[in-house]
Design a protein around this motif. Structure first.
Motif, PDB file in Angstrom:
ATOM      1  N   PHE A   1      15.239  13.299  13.501  1.00  0.00           N
ATOM      2  CA  PHE A   1      16.235  13.455  12.438  1.00  0.00           C
ATOM      3  C   PHE A   1      15.949  12.553  11.245  1.00  0.00           C
ATOM      4  N   ASP A   2      14.714  12.071  11.160  1.00  0.00           N
ATOM      5  CA  ASP A   2      14.365  11.172  10.063  1.00  0.00           C
ATOM      6  C   ASP A   2      13.873  11.986   8.864  1.00  0.00           C
ATOM      7  N   PHE A   3      14.839  12.439   8.047  1.00  0.00           N
ATOM      8  CA  PHE A   3      14.544  13.394   6.980  1.00  0.00           C
ATOM      9  C   PHE A   3      14.205  12.759   5.638  1.00  0.00           C
TER      10      PHE A   3
ATOM     11  N   LYS B   1      29.075   5.654  18.325  1.00  0.00           N
ATOM     12  CA  LYS B   1      28.846   5.218  16.931  1.00  0.00           C
ATOM     13  C   LYS B   1      28.692   3.702  16.865  1.00  0.00           C
ATOM     14  N   ILE B   2      28.148   3.233  15.764  1.00  0.00           N
ATOM     15  CA  ILE B   2      28.052   1.782  15.531  1.00  0.00           C
ATOM     16  C   ILE B   2      28.503   1.486  14.099  1.00  0.00           C
ATOM     17  N   TYR B   3      28.822   0.244  13.884  1.00  0.00           N
ATOM     18  CA  TYR B   3      29.163  -0.150  12.520  1.00  0.00           C
ATOM     19  C   TYR B   3      27.897  -0.259  11.682  1.00  0.00           C
ATOM     20  N   ASP B   4      28.018   0.144  10.452  1.00  0.00           N
ATOM     21  CA  ASP B   4      26.925   0.027   9.490  1.00  0.00           C
ATOM     22  C   ASP B   4      26.812  -1.433   9.070  1.00  0.00           C
ATOM     23  N   SER B   5      25.803  -2.123   9.549  1.00  0.00           N
ATOM     24  CA  SER B   5      25.673  -3.521   9.127  1.00  0.00           C
ATOM     25  C   SER B   5      24.714  -3.673   7.949  1.00  0.00           C
ATOM     26  N   ASN B   6      23.769  -2.767   7.824  1.00  0.00           N
ATOM     27  CA  ASN B   6      22.764  -2.935   6.761  1.00  0.00           C
ATOM     28  C   ASN B   6      23.358  -2.933   5.359  1.00  0.00           C
ATOM     29  N   THR B   7      24.360  -2.081   5.144  1.00  0.00           N
ATOM     30  CA  THR B   7      24.926  -1.992   3.799  1.00  0.00           C
ATOM     31  C   THR B   7      25.439  -3.353   3.331  1.00  0.00           C
TER      32      THR B   7
ATOM     33  N   SER C   1      16.770   2.501   0.616  1.00  0.00           N
ATOM     34  CA  SER C   1      17.489   3.093   1.751  1.00  0.00           C
ATOM     35  C   SER C   1      17.190   2.291   2.994  1.00  0.00           C
ATOM     36  N   SER C   2      18.016   2.473   4.011  1.00  0.00           N
ATOM     37  CA  SER C   2      17.641   1.940   5.314  1.00  0.00           C
ATOM     38  C   SER C   2      17.770   3.057   6.328  1.00  0.00           C
ATOM     39  N   ALA C   3      16.851   3.049   7.284  1.00  0.00           N
ATOM     40  CA  ALA C   3      16.770   4.019   8.387  1.00  0.00           C
ATOM     41  C   ALA C   3      16.266   5.387   7.926  1.00  0.00           C
ATOM     42  N   GLY C   4      15.991   6.211   8.903  1.00  0.00           N
ATOM     43  CA  GLY C   4      15.595   7.584   8.604  1.00  0.00           C
ATOM     44  C   GLY C   4      14.175   7.751   8.088  1.00  0.00           C
ATOM     45  N   VAL C   5      13.347   6.726   8.205  1.00  0.00           N
ATOM     46  CA  VAL C   5      11.964   6.871   7.725  1.00  0.00           C
ATOM     47  C   VAL C   5      10.963   6.696   8.867  1.00  0.00           C
TER      48      VAL C   5
ATOM     49  N   PRO D   1      13.348   0.004   7.236  1.00  0.00           N
ATOM     50  CA  PRO D   1      13.657   0.502   8.580  1.00  0.00           C
ATOM     51  C   PRO D   1      15.157   0.388   8.850  1.00  0.00           C
ATOM     52  N   GLY D   2      15.623   1.083   9.885  1.00  0.00           N
ATOM     53  CA  GLY D   2      17.049   1.065  10.195  1.00  0.00           C
ATOM     54  C   GLY D   2      17.492  -0.154  10.971  1.00  0.00           C
ATOM     55  N   ASN D   3      16.642  -0.619  11.859  1.00  0.00           N
ATOM     56  CA  ASN D   3      17.054  -1.782  12.637  1.00  0.00           C
ATOM     57  C   ASN D   3      17.343  -2.956  11.700  1.00  0.00           C
ATOM     58  N   PRO D   4      18.502  -3.589  11.874  1.00  0.00           N
ATOM     59  CA  PRO D   4      18.939  -4.584  10.895  1.00  0.00           C
ATOM     60  C   PRO D   4      17.940  -5.722  10.631  1.00  0.00           C
ATOM     61  N   VAL D   5      17.304  -6.245  11.675  1.00  0.00           N
ATOM     62  CA  VAL D   5      16.384  -7.356  11.430  1.00  0.00           C
ATOM     63  C   VAL D   5      15.139  -6.859  10.690  1.00  0.00           C
TER      64      VAL D   5
ATOM     65  N   LEU E   1      21.448   3.242  -0.193  1.00  0.00           N
ATOM     66  CA  LEU E   1      22.058   4.173   0.758  1.00  0.00           C
ATOM     67  C   LEU E   1      21.645   3.812   2.172  1.00  0.00           C
ATOM     68  N   SER E   2      22.566   4.025   3.086  1.00  0.00           N
ATOM     69  CA  SER E   2      22.186   3.917   4.488  1.00  0.00           C
ATOM     70  C   SER E   2      22.168   5.344   5.029  1.00  0.00           C
ATOM     71  N   SER E   3      21.586   5.504   6.191  1.00  0.00           N
ATOM     72  CA  SER E   3      21.503   6.866   6.724  1.00  0.00           C
ATOM     73  C   SER E   3      21.606   6.870   8.232  1.00  0.00           C
ATOM     74  N   GLY E   4      22.288   7.850   8.726  1.00  0.00           N
ATOM     75  CA  GLY E   4      22.430   8.007  10.173  1.00  0.00           C
ATOM     76  C   GLY E   4      23.812   8.500  10.540  1.00  0.00           C
ATOM     77  N   ASN E   5      23.873   9.515  11.400  1.00  0.00           N
ATOM     78  CA  ASN E   5      25.150  10.065  11.845  1.00  0.00           C
ATOM     79  C   ASN E   5      25.976   9.064  12.625  1.00  0.00           C
ATOM     80  N   GLU E   6      25.307   8.017  13.129  1.00  0.00           N
ATOM     81  CA  GLU E   6      26.004   7.067  13.996  1.00  0.00           C
ATOM     82  C   GLU E   6      26.785   6.004  13.227  1.00  0.00           C
ATOM     83  N   LEU E   7      26.632   5.962  11.909  1.00  0.00           N
ATOM     84  CA  LEU E   7      27.162   4.807  11.168  1.00  0.00           C
ATOM     85  C   LEU E   7      28.612   4.968  10.757  1.00  0.00           C
ATOM     86  N   ILE E   8      29.367   3.912  10.959  1.00  0.00           N
ATOM     87  CA  ILE E   8      30.790   3.888  10.590  1.00  0.00           C
ATOM     88  C   ILE E   8      30.998   2.675   9.676  1.00  0.00           C
TER      89      ILE E   8
HETATM   90  P1  AMP Z   1      16.302   5.019  12.481  1.00  0.00           P
HETATM   91  O1  AMP Z   1      15.245   4.451  11.601  1.00  0.00           O
HETATM   92  O2  AMP Z   1      17.201   5.962  11.752  1.00  0.00           O
HETATM   93  O3  AMP Z   1      15.708   5.604  13.707  1.00  0.00           O
HETATM   94  O4  AMP Z   1      17.211   3.792  12.935  1.00  0.00           O
HETATM   95  C1  AMP Z   1      16.691   2.777  13.760  1.00  0.00           C
HETATM   96  C2  AMP Z   1      17.818   1.983  14.398  1.00  0.00           C
HETATM   97  O5  AMP Z   1      18.543   1.295  13.378  1.00  0.00           O
HETATM   98  C3  AMP Z   1      18.838   2.813  15.142  1.00  0.00           C
HETATM   99  O6  AMP Z   1      19.218   2.128  16.298  1.00  0.00           O
HETATM  100  C4  AMP Z   1      19.995   2.894  14.167  1.00  0.00           C
HETATM  101  O7  AMP Z   1      21.233   3.123  14.798  1.00  0.00           O
HETATM  102  C5  AMP Z   1      19.946   1.557  13.522  1.00  0.00           C
HETATM  103  N1  AMP Z   1      20.545   1.574  12.192  1.00  0.00           N
HETATM  104  C6  AMP Z   1      20.235   2.445  11.228  1.00  0.00           C
HETATM  105  N2  AMP Z   1      20.965   2.210  10.128  1.00  0.00           N
HETATM  106  C7  AMP Z   1      21.761   1.167  10.411  1.00  0.00           C
HETATM  107  C8  AMP Z   1      22.746   0.461   9.681  1.00  0.00           C
HETATM  108  N3  AMP Z   1      23.027   0.776   8.419  1.00  0.00           N
HETATM  109  N4  AMP Z   1      23.372  -0.590  10.280  1.00  0.00           N
HETATM  110  C9  AMP Z   1      23.066  -0.907  11.555  1.00  0.00           C
HETATM  111  N5  AMP Z   1      22.145  -0.283  12.286  1.00  0.00           N
HETATM  112  C10 AMP Z   1      21.493   0.747  11.738  1.00  0.00           C
END
Ligand code: AMP
Ligand code: MG
Length: 412
Positions: free
Chosen positions: A261-263, A202-208, A252-256, A301-305, A185-192
């Motif tokens: 809002f990191d639930f 918004k940004i494209y979800d690249s992690n998935t 998962s990626s992000a939200g940790v 983590p959420g950041n793709p790298v 799962l990916s997480s974040g209101n910004e993901l499309i």
């Molecule tokens: P967060 O851990 O939720 O604070 O996310 C850290 C950063 O990663 C933020 O800039 C997010 O927008 C970005 N991010 C989180 N999930 C993704 C995703 N699936 N694809 C691309 N960027 C993401």
């Protein structure tokens, strides 16, 4: 904060190989063998010719120039009915069984028989001036391997060449470990999703897409849970899907991180527990590990790298252990990070003292790999990751590596 080595250790002890199943040979590629494979018969199964030519009795060829009468024609796939008597030969094709009485083959190139195209019939006689020794151009039964020999060890991840060997032994079904199933799962209101129109902010979800590919390359299967909104309810709903699917791992990626809002951590802890949620590394510090309703959970983590590096450093090993692959086993054809090698820094490299994984381009010069950084090292910068062919590992506590010094690298 935990070191990378401690974190890896803590993660790995939680994973055990998946159950085994018997699958058709063709479906066993890249999966780990559950049992040793013992040869069911000798290979080759019968003495056969390694050349197109004439099967002879070697002792007949010891005269200066010799003509033998050709008494049989033995194509591949046939069963010879003759026994060669002195002075006799049989035309034979590569892979065809040797006739009784014959103990050597003279390649057609070494004879006077010059119609060598497809469809020609065997001559009445054949002449040659070369002497052959017993066994020449004959592949004797059992030359490759003997019935009863262990040819592949349990835990081996099956390669293309392994499937070839198994097929040559007539092994149509293989017991292998089940493919690990990873609920992603990916997480974040910004993901499309990539196929939807972008909206403001918004940004494209690249992690998935990246993680699905990494999971596949590691020989596992992805169950797509979707994208959680930044609410407890949405995260909980997706985690429940993973439970219903009986996944082997929730990834998962992000939200940790420590954002407002990191639930994810909080929701995991309602029905499970967190073991740790930070690691002393860069990129990738907010890396969480725990368990949700009995299923292991890794939060990248959420950041793709950062997500990519976290996968390479922790998830790949976890999937390998789940998959039943033994330590020495290769990680599969599409596997990215295959080996740890020593490389020489072409430039001075600075770090902040955390164990760092830096994107680099390796060039081979006189048998030595020389490494330069591939560009921006920010954790959101995917372009420099696509340009890199390695990650350099700068150990914890090191803030500067002078040009010319060696460091460890992971090949991508
Ligand atoms: P967060 O851990 O939720 O604070 O996310 C850290 C950063 O990663 C933020 O800039 C997010 O927008 C970005 N991010 C989180 N999930 C993704 C995703 N699936 N694809 C691309 N960027 C993401
Ligand atoms: Mg977020």
């Amino acid at each position: 904060m935990l070191s990378v080595a401690e974190a890896r250790q803590r993660i790995l002890t939680h994973f055990q190989p998946t159950a085994t199943e018997i699958v058709p040979l063709i479906a066993s590629a890249n999966r780990a063998l559950a049992k040793n494979i013992q040869a069911t018969h000798d290979l080759p199964l019968f003495d056969n010719s390694s050349m197109d030519g004439f099967a002879v009795r070697a002792e007949d060829t010891h005269a200066a120039l010799l003509t033998l009468s050709v008494v049989a024609d033995i194509p591949a796939g046939s069963t010879p009915q003759v026994t060669l008597a002195p002075g006799q030969a049989a035309r034979i094709m590569t892979g065809a069984p040797m006739p009784n009485g014959a103990n050597a083959v003279i390649p057609v190139e070494d004879t006077d028989f010059d119609s060598r195209s497809a469809g020609t019939t065997a001559p009445q006689t054949v002449s040659f001036s070369k002497k052959v020794n017993v066994g020449e151009y004959v592949r004797p039964r059992g030359m490759d391997l003997r019935a009863g020999e262990i040819v592949l060890d349990s835990g081996r991840r099956l390669t293309a060449q392994d499937l070839g060997l198994l097929a040559s032994l007539g092994i149509a079904q293989v017991e292998v470990h089940k493919k690990p199933r990873v609920a992603l799962l990916s997480s974040g209101n910004e993901l499309i999703p990539v196929d939807q129109p972008l909206e403001s902010g918004k940004i494209y979800d690249s992690n998935t897409y990246m993680l699905t590919t990494l999971i596949q390359n590691a020989g596992a299967e992805t169950l797509h849970l979707g994208t959680a909104k930044d609410t407890r309810e949405s995260v909980a709903e997706l985690l429940e899907k993973a439970v219903a699917e009986k996944a082997d791992l929730i990834l998962s990626s992000a939200g940790v991180s420590v954002g407002a809002f990191d639930f994810i951590k909080e929701v995991i802890e309602l029905q499970g527990k967190m073991d740790f949620w930070r690691v002393n590394m860069r990129p990738g510090k907010p890396l969480a590990f725990g368990e949700y309703r009995g299923i292991s959970f890794i939060g990248l983590p959420g950041n793709p790298v950062s997500a990519f590096v976290g996968f390479q450093v922790f998830v790949r090993e976890a999937l390998k252990k789940l998959s039943g692959a033994s330590d020495g086993s290769r990680l599969g054809s599409g596997d990215a990070a295959r080996s740890n090698v020593k490389v020489r820094c072409a430039e001075e490299i600075t770090s902040d003292g955390r164990e760092s994984y830096l994107r680099a381009i390796l060039r081979e010069e006189n048998g030595v790999f020389s490494a330069s950084l591939s560009g921006q090292q920010g954790s959101s910068n995917l372009l420099s990751l696509t340009q890199a062919n390695a990650l350099l590992i700068i150990p914890a506590g090191v803030k500067c590596v002078p040009a010319g010094q060696e460091v460890q690298a992971i090949f991508l």
